[in-house]
Design an enzyme around this catalytic site. Structure first.
Site, PDB file in Angstrom:
ATOM      1  N   SER A 104       5.712 -13.674 -55.521  1.00  0.00           N
ATOM      2  CA  SER A 104       4.876 -13.714 -56.742  1.00  0.00           C
ATOM      3  C   SER A 104       3.391 -14.317 -55.646  1.00  0.00           C
ATOM      4  O   SER A 104       3.733 -15.367 -55.078  1.00  0.00           O
ATOM      5  CB  SER A 104       5.303 -14.568 -57.752  1.00  0.00           C
ATOM      6  OG  SER A 104       5.410 -15.713 -57.452  1.00  0.00           O
TER       7      SER A 104
ATOM      8  N   GLY B 296       0.425 -15.280 -57.525  1.00  0.00           N
ATOM      9  CA  GLY B 296      -0.623 -15.505 -58.488  1.00  0.00           C
ATOM     10  C   GLY B 296      -1.649 -14.517 -58.931  1.00  0.00           C
ATOM     11  O   GLY B 296      -0.830 -13.245 -59.251  1.00  0.00           O
TER      12      GLY B 296
ATOM     13  N   GLU C 196      -3.043 -12.495 -57.526  1.00  0.00           N
ATOM     14  CA  GLU C 196      -3.176 -11.244 -56.589  1.00  0.00           C
ATOM     15  C   GLU C 196      -1.873 -10.243 -56.954  1.00  0.00           C
ATOM     16  O   GLU C 196      -1.476  -9.388 -56.006  1.00  0.00           O
ATOM     17  CB  GLU C 196      -3.087 -11.525 -55.249  1.00  0.00           C
ATOM     18  CG  GLU C 196      -4.490 -12.167 -54.712  1.00  0.00           C
ATOM     19  CD  GLU C 196      -4.538 -13.244 -53.511  1.00  0.00           C
ATOM     20  OE1 GLU C 196      -3.547 -12.868 -52.759  1.00  0.00           O
ATOM     21  OE2 GLU C 196      -5.489 -14.168 -53.517  1.00  0.00           O
ATOM     22  N   GLY C 197      -0.846 -10.865 -57.707  1.00  0.00           N
ATOM     23  CA  GLY C 197       0.096  -9.876 -58.315  1.00  0.00           C
ATOM     24  C   GLY C 197       1.519 -10.234 -57.288  1.00  0.00           C
ATOM     25  O   GLY C 197       1.827 -11.305 -57.164  1.00  0.00           O
TER      26      GLY C 197
ATOM     27  N   GLY D  75       5.430 -17.160 -63.573  1.00  0.00           N
ATOM     28  CA  GLY D  75       6.552 -16.947 -62.642  1.00  0.00           C
ATOM     29  C   GLY D  75       7.980 -16.609 -63.412  1.00  0.00           C
ATOM     30  O   GLY D  75       8.626 -15.714 -63.173  1.00  0.00           O
ATOM     31  N   ASP D  76       8.344 -17.386 -64.429  1.00  0.00           N
ATOM     32  CA  ASP D  76       9.475 -17.243 -65.225  1.00  0.00           C
ATOM     33  C   ASP D  76       9.570 -15.873 -65.807  1.00  0.00           C
ATOM     34  O   ASP D  76      10.302 -15.174 -65.956  1.00  0.00           O
ATOM     35  CB  ASP D  76       9.715 -18.210 -66.153  1.00  0.00           C
ATOM     36  CG  ASP D  76       9.910 -19.849 -65.689  1.00  0.00           C
ATOM     37  OD1 ASP D  76      10.159 -19.653 -64.432  1.00  0.00           O
ATOM     38  OD2 ASP D  76       9.359 -20.604 -66.292  1.00  0.00           O
TER      39      ASP D  76
HETATM   40  N1  LIG Z   1      -4.479 -15.123 -63.283  1.00  0.00           N
HETATM   41  C1  LIG Z   1      -3.473 -14.270 -63.247  1.00  0.00           C
HETATM   42  N2  LIG Z   1      -3.774 -13.120 -63.930  1.00  0.00           N
HETATM   43  C2  LIG Z   1      -2.849 -12.131 -63.962  1.00  0.00           C
HETATM   44  N3  LIG Z   1      -1.621 -12.323 -63.445  1.00  0.00           N
HETATM   45  C3  LIG Z   1      -1.183 -13.598 -63.192  1.00  0.00           C
HETATM   46  C4  LIG Z   1      -2.068 -14.627 -62.958  1.00  0.00           C
HETATM   47  N4  LIG Z   1      -1.464 -15.611 -62.311  1.00  0.00           N
HETATM   48  C5  LIG Z   1      -0.053 -15.215 -62.286  1.00  0.00           C
HETATM   49  N5  LIG Z   1      -0.095 -13.917 -62.487  1.00  0.00           N
HETATM   50  C6  LIG Z   1       1.264 -13.357 -62.552  1.00  0.00           C
HETATM   51  O1  LIG Z   1       2.282 -14.057 -62.423  1.00  0.00           O
HETATM   52  C7  LIG Z   1       3.171 -13.880 -61.694  1.00  0.00           C
HETATM   53  C8  LIG Z   1       3.633 -15.119 -61.327  1.00  0.00           C
HETATM   54  O2  LIG Z   1       2.745 -16.428 -60.986  1.00  0.00           O
HETATM   55  P1  LIG Z   1       2.590 -17.226 -59.746  1.00  0.00           P
HETATM   56  O3  LIG Z   1       1.765 -18.443 -59.751  1.00  0.00           O
HETATM   57  O4  LIG Z   1       2.727 -16.410 -58.221  1.00  0.00           O
HETATM   58  O5  LIG Z   1       4.158 -17.908 -59.875  1.00  0.00           O
HETATM   59  P2  LIG Z   1       4.864 -19.626 -60.186  1.00  0.00           P
HETATM   60  O6  LIG Z   1       4.394 -19.618 -61.395  1.00  0.00           O
HETATM   61  O7  LIG Z   1       6.341 -19.150 -59.993  1.00  0.00           O
HETATM   62  O8  LIG Z   1       4.152 -20.268 -58.923  1.00  0.00           O
HETATM   63  C9  LIG Z   1       2.153 -13.378 -60.639  1.00  0.00           C
HETATM   64  O9  LIG Z   1       2.913 -12.879 -59.395  1.00  0.00           O
HETATM   65  C10 LIG Z   1       1.425 -12.518 -61.108  1.00  0.00           C
HETATM   66  O10 LIG Z   1       1.929 -11.215 -61.440  1.00  0.00           O
HETATM   67  O1  LIG Z   2      12.268 -27.298 -62.401  1.00  0.00           O
HETATM   68  P1  LIG Z   2      10.736 -27.426 -61.853  1.00  0.00           P
HETATM   69  O2  LIG Z   2      10.855 -26.739 -60.624  1.00  0.00           O
HETATM   70  O3  LIG Z   2      10.204 -28.812 -61.849  1.00  0.00           O
HETATM   71  O4  LIG Z   2       9.694 -26.692 -62.765  1.00  0.00           O
HETATM   72  C1  LIG Z   2       9.743 -26.894 -64.361  1.00  0.00           C
HETATM   73  C2  LIG Z   2       8.629 -26.272 -65.113  1.00  0.00           C
HETATM   74  O5  LIG Z   2       8.590 -24.944 -64.559  1.00  0.00           O
HETATM   75  C3  LIG Z   2       8.108 -24.016 -65.746  1.00  0.00           C
HETATM   76  O6  LIG Z   2       9.570 -23.486 -66.011  1.00  0.00           O
HETATM   77  C4  LIG Z   2       7.288 -23.101 -65.571  1.00  0.00           C
HETATM   78  O7  LIG Z   2       7.849 -22.096 -64.335  1.00  0.00           O
HETATM   79  P2  LIG Z   2       6.570 -21.088 -63.902  1.00  0.00           P
HETATM   80  O8  LIG Z   2       5.102 -21.595 -64.226  1.00  0.00           O
HETATM   81  O9  LIG Z   2       6.836 -20.984 -62.336  1.00  0.00           O
HETATM   82  O10 LIG Z   2       7.138 -19.916 -64.601  1.00  0.00           O
HETATM   83  C5  LIG Z   2       7.856 -25.154 -66.832  1.00  0.00           C
HETATM   84  O11 LIG Z   2       8.115 -24.749 -68.163  1.00  0.00           O
HETATM   85  C6  LIG Z   2       8.611 -26.590 -66.364  1.00  0.00           C
HETATM   86  O12 LIG Z   2       7.906 -27.471 -66.869  1.00  0.00           O
END
Ligand SMILES: Nc1ncnc2c1ncn2[C@@H]1O[C@H](COP(=O)(O)OP(=O)(O)O)[C@@H](O)[C@H]1O
Ligand SMILES: O=P(O)(O)OC[C@H]1O[C@](O)(COP(=O)(O)O)[C@@H](O)[C@@H]1O
Length: 311
Positions: free
Chosen positions: A222, A224, A226-227, A253-254
């Protein structure tokens, strides 16, 4: 629809503080504070429930503030298989600015003793056969060793379950040793897993392929806004979400993980799996709550996702 187990070893009460702009070191005034029962596996469960699945949730839950979690599980119809531990589940603070910038302050979690760790393994041994898949997501609370997590994944796989795994740091590295079916690192977590930050797409591809060579079938990288890049036996695919108005990226991400699991379990063609999952994740960033809030908006976003096969 499938019966799915999600494991959240270190759940959290997410306290989302909304404020126009964060001024560090100053007195800040918030617009609102939202408290939600959360943590990675719990959030994944909410999205999977909205996609029609039947959920059992497990992990370790602090006995002193279990009420909001129990209320969520009742409301959602989740079977609660959490082992209660002394003390409180942590609170994770999310400072959400008007620009969409989020500052996360995640707590360490309660101390979980050996007896509770054994109790969870025993409980999982009893119920594992009921599920097709386990999603194991999030950090470890204090007292739980990464090697215990590796054993847990091996045990679930020994019961015939597919394991989808999303973690970070030492726990991610230990879990990877169990060669789960699917992992969902972001760029930073891929670097943690492989020992260095990839400088470009070729380098990250090589890192992902080294993980797949160790027996991990599906890698969802993932990136952000950028998809997503998705590496699987169905090929390598890339998806770009449309630009959306960001409320909070917490839970994106979840949401991506949950929707990838959904599409793969349904046996959809790769393009459809990734298109829907990318849309579910983009929808997540437009809302503060977890789950799929607005099905029509999801459809509009999905129509605007760009998906291409890279190989
Ligand atoms: N600003 C955004 N606009 C559109 N989609 C987003 C954006 N930020 C995150 N996403 C989507 O959510 C997915 C997970 O976000 P990411 O930040 O990569 O994961 P994590 O929260 O686990 O670090 C990305 O791969 C993307 O598809
Ligand atoms: O267990 P970690 O890595 O501290 O992450 C917990 C946090 O991640 C989240 O599940 C969100 O995760 P994502 O943004 O990666 O989807 C929050 O609800 C929670 O506070």
């Amino acid at each position: 629809m499938a019966r799915i187990l999600t494991l959240t070893l270190n759940p959290a009460l997410d306290l989302t503080v909304r404020l126009p702009t964060l001024a560090p070191g100053e007195v800040n005034r918030s617009e609102s504070v939202l408290s939600q029962a959360a943590g990675k596996g719990v959030n994944v469960a909410q999205v999977l429930a909205d996609l029609g699945h039947s959920l059992t949730v497990a992990g370790f839950l602090g006995a002193d503030n279990a009420q909001p979690f129990e209320a969520l599980f009742r409301r959602r119809g989740f079977i609660d298989a959490f082992v209660r531990v002394p003390g409180e589940t942590r609170s994770n603070i999310k400072l959400a600015e008007g620009t969409g910038r989020i500052t996360d302050i995640n707590g360490p979690g309660p101390e979980v003793g050996e007896a509770q760790q054994d109790a969870l393994l025993d409980r999982l041994d009893l119920v594992a056969a009921d599920f097709e898949i386990a999603v194991v997501a999030g950090s470890l609370p204090r007292g739980v060793d990464p090697q215990w997590l590796r054993e847990l994944l091996l045990r679930l796989q020994g019961h015939g379950l597919k394991v989808a795994f999303d973690c970070s740091g030492a726990a991610l590295r230990a879990g990877i040793e169990a060669a789960p079916w699917l992992i969902k690192p972001n760029d930073q977590e891929l670097a943690e897993a492989c020992g260095q930050l990839a400088g470009n797409a070729e380098e990250s591809t090589a890192q992902v392929e080294s993980l797949r060579a160790r027996g991990i079938e599906q890698v969802v990288l993932s990136q952000g806004p950028e998809g997503v890049r998705w590496f699987s036996p169905q090929g390598v695919w890339q998806a770009l979400p449309p630009k959306v108005e960001v409320a909070s990226t917490v839970g994106a991400g979840d949401s991506l993980l949950a929707a990838m699991v959904h599409g793969l379990l349904a046996g959809w063609p790769a393009e459809r799996v990734l298109r829907r999952a990318t849309a579910v994740a983009a929808l997540a960033v437009t809302q503060f709550q977890f789950g799929i809030g607005d099905a029509q908006r999801l459809q509009r976003i999905e129509d605007a996702v760009q998906v291409q096969a890279l190989s």
